[in-house]
Design an enzyme around this catalytic site. Structure first.
Site, PDB file in Angstrom:
ATOM      1  N   GLY A 161      12.793  88.133  38.745  1.00 36.61           N
ATOM      2  CA  GLY A 161      13.461  86.839  38.933  1.00 36.61           C
ATOM      3  C   GLY A 161      14.552  86.981  39.979  1.00 36.61           C
ATOM      4  O   GLY A 161      14.899  88.096  40.398  1.00 36.61           O
ATOM      5  N   LEU A 162      15.080  85.844  40.356  1.00 35.32           N
ATOM      6  CA  LEU A 162      16.132  85.818  41.385  1.00 35.32           C
ATOM      7  C   LEU A 162      17.382  86.567  40.921  1.00 35.32           C
ATOM      8  O   LEU A 162      17.592  86.761  39.716  1.00 35.32           O
ATOM      9  CB  LEU A 162      16.514  84.361  41.678  1.00 35.32           C
ATOM     10  CG  LEU A 162      15.452  83.486  42.348  1.00 35.32           C
ATOM     11  CD1 LEU A 162      15.879  82.018  42.295  1.00 35.32           C
ATOM     12  CD2 LEU A 162      15.221  83.932  43.790  1.00 35.32           C
ATOM     13  N   GLY A 199      19.198  86.208  35.236  1.00 34.86           N
ATOM     14  CA  GLY A 199      19.437  86.634  33.850  1.00 34.86           C
ATOM     15  C   GLY A 199      18.640  87.861  33.437  1.00 34.86           C
ATOM     16  O   GLY A 199      18.598  88.206  32.252  1.00 34.86           O
ATOM     17  N   SER A 230      19.153  91.184  33.868  1.00 28.81           N
ATOM     18  CA  SER A 230      19.962  92.254  33.246  1.00 28.81           C
ATOM     19  C   SER A 230      20.509  91.802  31.903  1.00 28.81           C
ATOM     20  O   SER A 230      20.485  92.571  30.931  1.00 28.81           O
ATOM     21  CB  SER A 230      21.151  92.636  34.135  1.00 28.81           C
ATOM     22  OG  SER A 230      20.697  93.053  35.376  1.00 28.81           O
ATOM     23  N   SER A 281      12.137  92.399  42.341  1.00 30.10           N
ATOM     24  CA  SER A 281      10.705  92.634  42.642  1.00 30.10           C
ATOM     25  C   SER A 281      10.057  91.354  43.167  1.00 30.10           C
ATOM     26  O   SER A 281       9.221  90.746  42.481  1.00 30.10           O
ATOM     27  CB  SER A 281       9.952  93.197  41.439  1.00 30.10           C
ATOM     28  OG  SER A 281      10.322  92.617  40.224  1.00 30.10           O
TER      29      SER A 281
HETATM   30  N1  LIG Z   1      20.033  91.103  50.227  1.00 35.27           N
HETATM   31  C1  LIG Z   1      19.983  91.154  48.891  1.00 35.27           C
HETATM   32  N2  LIG Z   1      19.023  90.471  48.234  1.00 35.27           N
HETATM   33  C2  LIG Z   1      18.966  90.546  46.886  1.00 35.27           C
HETATM   34  N3  LIG Z   1      19.837  91.265  46.111  1.00 35.27           N
HETATM   35  C3  LIG Z   1      20.805  91.967  46.733  1.00 35.27           C
HETATM   36  C4  LIG Z   1      20.922  91.929  48.142  1.00 35.27           C
HETATM   37  N4  LIG Z   1      21.988  92.719  48.490  1.00 35.27           N
HETATM   38  C5  LIG Z   1      22.493  93.198  47.365  1.00 35.27           C
HETATM   39  N5  LIG Z   1      21.784  92.769  46.301  1.00 35.27           N
HETATM   40  C6  LIG Z   1      22.038  93.228  44.912  1.00 35.27           C
HETATM   41  O1  LIG Z   1      20.981  94.118  44.622  1.00 35.27           O
HETATM   42  C7  LIG Z   1      20.280  93.730  43.458  1.00 35.27           C
HETATM   43  C8  LIG Z   1      18.779  93.618  43.711  1.00 35.27           C
HETATM   44  O2  LIG Z   1      18.215  94.876  43.809  1.00 35.27           O
HETATM   45  P1  LIG Z   1      16.689  95.077  43.423  1.00 35.27           P
HETATM   46  O3  LIG Z   1      16.431  96.539  43.532  1.00 35.27           O
HETATM   47  O4  LIG Z   1      16.420  94.440  42.118  1.00 35.27           O
HETATM   48  O5  LIG Z   1      15.954  94.264  44.588  1.00 35.27           O
HETATM   49  S1  LIG Z   1      14.413  94.302  45.004  1.00 35.27           S
HETATM   50  O6  LIG Z   1      13.603  94.334  43.774  1.00 35.27           O
HETATM   51  O7  LIG Z   1      14.184  95.486  45.817  1.00 35.27           O
HETATM   52  O8  LIG Z   1      14.195  93.076  45.769  1.00 35.27           O
HETATM   53  C9  LIG Z   1      20.780  92.358  43.080  1.00 35.27           C
HETATM   54  O9  LIG Z   1      20.998  92.486  41.687  1.00 35.27           O
HETATM   55  P2  LIG Z   1      20.644  91.333  40.651  1.00 35.27           P
HETATM   56  O10 LIG Z   1      21.683  90.276  40.944  1.00 35.27           O
HETATM   57  O11 LIG Z   1      20.851  92.013  39.328  1.00 35.27           O
HETATM   58  O12 LIG Z   1      19.241  90.862  40.835  1.00 35.27           O
HETATM   59  C10 LIG Z   1      22.060  92.155  43.870  1.00 35.27           C
HETATM   60  O13 LIG Z   1      23.170  92.431  43.046  1.00 35.27           O
HETATM   61  N1  LIG Z   2      19.943  81.920  28.856  1.00 36.16           N
HETATM   62  C1  LIG Z   2      20.506  82.844  29.645  1.00 36.16           C
HETATM   63  N2  LIG Z   2      19.878  84.002  29.843  1.00 36.16           N
HETATM   64  C2  LIG Z   2      20.412  84.946  30.664  1.00 36.16           C
HETATM   65  N3  LIG Z   2      21.598  84.816  31.312  1.00 36.16           N
HETATM   66  C3  LIG Z   2      22.270  83.666  31.129  1.00 36.16           C
HETATM   67  C4  LIG Z   2      21.747  82.639  30.316  1.00 36.16           C
HETATM   68  N4  LIG Z   2      22.626  81.612  30.348  1.00 36.16           N
HETATM   69  C5  LIG Z   2      23.629  81.996  31.143  1.00 36.16           C
HETATM   70  N5  LIG Z   2      23.442  83.244  31.616  1.00 36.16           N
HETATM   71  C6  LIG Z   2      24.367  83.957  32.518  1.00 36.16           C
HETATM   72  O1  LIG Z   2      23.724  84.138  33.780  1.00 36.16           O
HETATM   73  C7  LIG Z   2      24.173  85.353  34.399  1.00 36.16           C
HETATM   74  C8  LIG Z   2      22.945  86.198  34.717  1.00 36.16           C
HETATM   75  O2  LIG Z   2      23.362  87.364  35.394  1.00 36.16           O
HETATM   76  P1  LIG Z   2      22.505  88.700  35.386  1.00 36.16           P
HETATM   77  O3  LIG Z   2      21.995  88.994  34.033  1.00 36.16           O
HETATM   78  O4  LIG Z   2      23.333  89.737  36.063  1.00 36.16           O
HETATM   79  O5  LIG Z   2      21.265  88.258  36.290  1.00 36.16           O
HETATM   80  P2  LIG Z   2      20.293  89.195  37.150  1.00 36.16           P
HETATM   81  O6  LIG Z   2      20.234  90.530  36.464  1.00 36.16           O
HETATM   82  O7  LIG Z   2      18.985  88.487  37.132  1.00 36.16           O
HETATM   83  O8  LIG Z   2      20.906  89.266  38.498  1.00 36.16           O
HETATM   84  C9  LIG Z   2      25.112  86.026  33.407  1.00 36.16           C
HETATM   85  O9  LIG Z   2      26.430  85.717  33.760  1.00 36.16           O
HETATM   86  C10 LIG Z   2      24.720  85.368  32.072  1.00 36.16           C
HETATM   87  O10 LIG Z   2      25.782  85.343  31.143  1.00 36.16           O
END
Ligand SMILES: Nc1ncnc2c1ncn2[C@@H]1O[C@H](COP(=O)(O)OS(=O)(=O)O)[C@@H](OP(=O)(O)O)[C@H]1O
Ligand SMILES: Nc1ncnc2c1ncn2[C@@H]1O[C@H](COP(=O)(O)OP(=O)(O)O)[C@@H](O)[C@H]1O
Length: 204
Positions: free
Chosen positions: A37-38, A42, A44, A111
């Protein structure tokens, strides 16, 4: 199984099987729950809450998280398409080892490419790879912006940011589909636990 760079390396068959390792832990069968997911969707948060729940129930779990893995194993990789493909390829191999160890593994990586997620599925035995789509609209992720990355991406301070100037290919037929803008965290975890129970991954 052959290695194209080292054709003389042969695969070792171990005496203790994956199934035996899983059963020794009181597991029925190992699996990888592959969250996709983006950023900010959510992944993590839900994977963490799920791991805690499974841990309390006595299961041996391991959670691989994008940010953490990029501090170690994949610290040489960035966010262009080639590096993202290699990121997922390495993680996939790691999940294969953990599944072979008999564990219930969770991964929280964006991913973004369907073809990569398909490759991970093919790496695992049927039923061992469970794709969990954390489906949260970009606008909601951007509103949450838990790490302040979207605001930087919109300002042009981060390039190739997923959903902004880098593609996210949503799963077409995920095994589990979670809409976090319609359910709270506990409800999201319950849906996944129910799936594991129905699929006879859990025995307690
Ligand atoms: N350019 C860019 N695009 C997306 N995300 C970015 C970028 N730069 C840094 N980050 C941080 O890195 C986390 C994503 O890493 P991933 O290894 O999950 O990415 S990927 O699967 O290779 O696309 C992602 O973590 P999550 O927010 O937990 O998804 C970001 O915190
Ligand atoms: N139903 C929900 N499920 C997961 N996260 C939620 C939800 N509602 C609100 N949130 C909030 O959204 C954010 C998600 O962040 P995170 O888990 O770091 O996302 P990701 O790992 O996809 O980048 C957190 O601040 C979390 O508390």
């Amino acid at each position: 199984m052959t290695n194209q760079h080292s054709p003389d390396v042969v695969w070792h068959q171990h005496n203790v099987s994956k199934k035996a390792r899983a059963n020794a832990k009181g597991h029925r069968k190992p699996a990888v729950l592959w969250f996709t997911g983006l950023s900010g969707s959510g992944k993590s948060t839900i994977a963490n809450a799920l791991e805690q729940k499974l841990f309390e129930l006595g299961y041996h779990t391991y959670l691989l998280d994008g940010d953490n893995v990029r501090h170690g194993l994949n610290k040489d990789l960035g966010f262009n398409d080639t590096d993202r493909v290699e990121n997922i390829r390495r993680i996939a191999e790691v999940t294969k080892l953990f599944v072979d160890a008999g564990l219930i593994v969770m991964t929280a990586f964006i991913s973004p490419f369907r073809s990569d997620r398909q490759l991970v599925r093919q790496l695992h035995a049927v039923g061992e790879f469970i794709e969990v789509f954390i489906d949260t609209p970009l606008a909601v992720c951007e509103q949450r912006d838990p790490k302040g990355l979207y605001i930087k991406a919109r300002a042009g301070e981060i390039k190739h940011f997923t959903g902004i100037d880098s593609v996210y290919e949503a799963p077409l037929t995920p095994d589990i589909h979670i809409k976090t803008d319609e359910m709270d965290i506990d409800a999201c975890v319950s849906v996944i636990l129910q799936y594991l129970q129905n699929g006879e991954y859990l025995i307690r």
